[in-house]
Design an enzyme around this catalytic site. Structure first.
Site, PDB file in Angstrom:
ATOM      1  CB  SER A 230      -1.084  -0.321   1.225  1.00 40.42           C
ATOM      2  OG  SER A 230      -1.645   1.126   1.395  1.00 40.42           O
ATOM      3  CG  ASP A 241       8.862   5.284 -11.285  1.00 44.12           C
ATOM      4  OD1 ASP A 241       9.572   4.271 -11.118  1.00 44.12           O
ATOM      5  OD2 ASP A 241       7.661   5.266 -11.536  1.00 44.12           O
ATOM      6  CE  LYS A 255      -5.363  -2.874   0.010  1.00 41.33           C
ATOM      7  NZ  LYS A 255      -5.630  -1.336  -0.612  1.00 41.33           N
TER       8      LYS A 255
END
Length: 321
Positions: A230, A241, A255
């Site tokens: 999560s 990124d 998740k």
């Protein structure tokens, strides 16, 4: 019964009807203090699975690991069981016992683990110095207290002799999206995408960092494992990124869906999946997880001997950053 049937027909393990007692327990869980054994659980391929044992709890001390599959709670089979029902069975008054039958990759047969329930107070952040100049920051959950605790830790790190940071979100089952966005802001420039929320009708929300950047100039390595879920995955994906931060460990849980809790009459509620999360480079987190740049597994032997090859590797790699 009718509401349960409607909700189950969606076929999504995170879309669930919560009866009044379950609804109250869920609210307690989000606030960060409750009675039980200290594990976060979820459904993986419809099997009740340990997402993460929380540090310094009965579950962690008993040797439960992320990825363990729970076959029985007491003498009750978990086949077809909802997460909320399992939580209700595992929790109970402090001092009472609960037994789980689990199976694990590498175990020849199912294992029985009995634990004594305790009051579970979940810390959010802890940090200490490693080696000469490395701040080692552990994040355990993304609950309501995490923003305040992380701010305090970040300010202390800035005043310390630390020049590099290892951020550990292993076995961090996640929590609040806003907190993962806030914490990403410490490591990134303002206005960077942290995550993209995509809805079924094609609409998108982009969550971006606010002005902060207190720790953005520190070389950084992030530790993840299959217990990182999560909000942990969102943070790790955003740092990878945007900054090319090295991720060390194992592929995270996967998740990557967003739930909304709607109140119903008589203090019941329904939790509904409304969207999926994607990394800034548009990779779906849900079911895929975040893959590490350097994969290091921890064996049963390592756990028994209190060795941590993942942290050792991060310490080795950060010397060259």
């Amino acid at each position: 019964g009718a509401i349960n049937g409607l909700v189950n027909a969606v076929g999504d393990p995170y879309t669930v009807f919560l009866k009044p007692k379950e609804s109250e327990e869920f609210a307690q869980q989000i606030s960060g203090s409750f009675g039980g054994i200290g594990i976060e659980i979820g459904l993986r391929k419809n099997i009740l699975t340990v997402i993460a044992p929380i540090k310094n709890t009965p579950a962690a001390r008993a040797g439960l690991l992320a990825g363990d599959k729970i076959l029985k709670i007491g003498d009750k089979s978990t086949e077809g069981m909802k997460v909320e029902e399992a939580v209700g069975l595992i929790r109970g008054p402090k001092g009472t016992k609960v037994t789980l039958i689990i199976t694990r990759d590498g175990l020849e047969k199912a294992k029985e683990i009995t634990m004594t329930r305790d009051t579970i107070k979940i810390p959010a952040v802890d940090w200490k110095m490693l080696d000469e100049n490395v701040a080692y920051v552990e994040m355990f959950v993304f609950k309501k207290i995490v923003d305040e605790e992380f701010k305090k830790a970040a300010e202390e790190i800035v005043k310390s002799r630390a020049t590099k940071i290892i951020l550990d979100v292993r076995n961090n089952p996640g929590g609040l999206l806003d907190s993962s966005v806030n914490i990403a802001g410490y490591f990134l420039d303002s206005g960077k995408i942290v995550t993209i929320e995509k809805f079924g009708d094609g609409k998108e929300n982009q969550f971006r960092t606010q002005p902060n950047g207190l720790l953005k100039n520190y070389p950084l390595i992030v530790l993840i494992n299959k217990g990182s879920a999560s909000a942990s995955e969102i943070l790790a994906g955003a740092l990878k990124d945007n900054r090319g931060v090295l991720l060390v460990g194992e592929t995270s849980f996967g998740k990557g869906s967003v739930q909304e809790v709607d109140e119903l009459p008589k203090k019941a509620s329904v939790k509904i999946t409304i969207a999926k999360w994607f990394t800034p480079k548009d990779v779906s987190i849900n079911e895929n997880g975040i893959k590490p740049d350097v994969e290091i597994k921890i064996s049963e032997e390592d756990v028994k001997n209190e060795k941590d090859p993942q942290l050792d590797k991060a310490r080795e790699l950060i010397k060259n950053l």
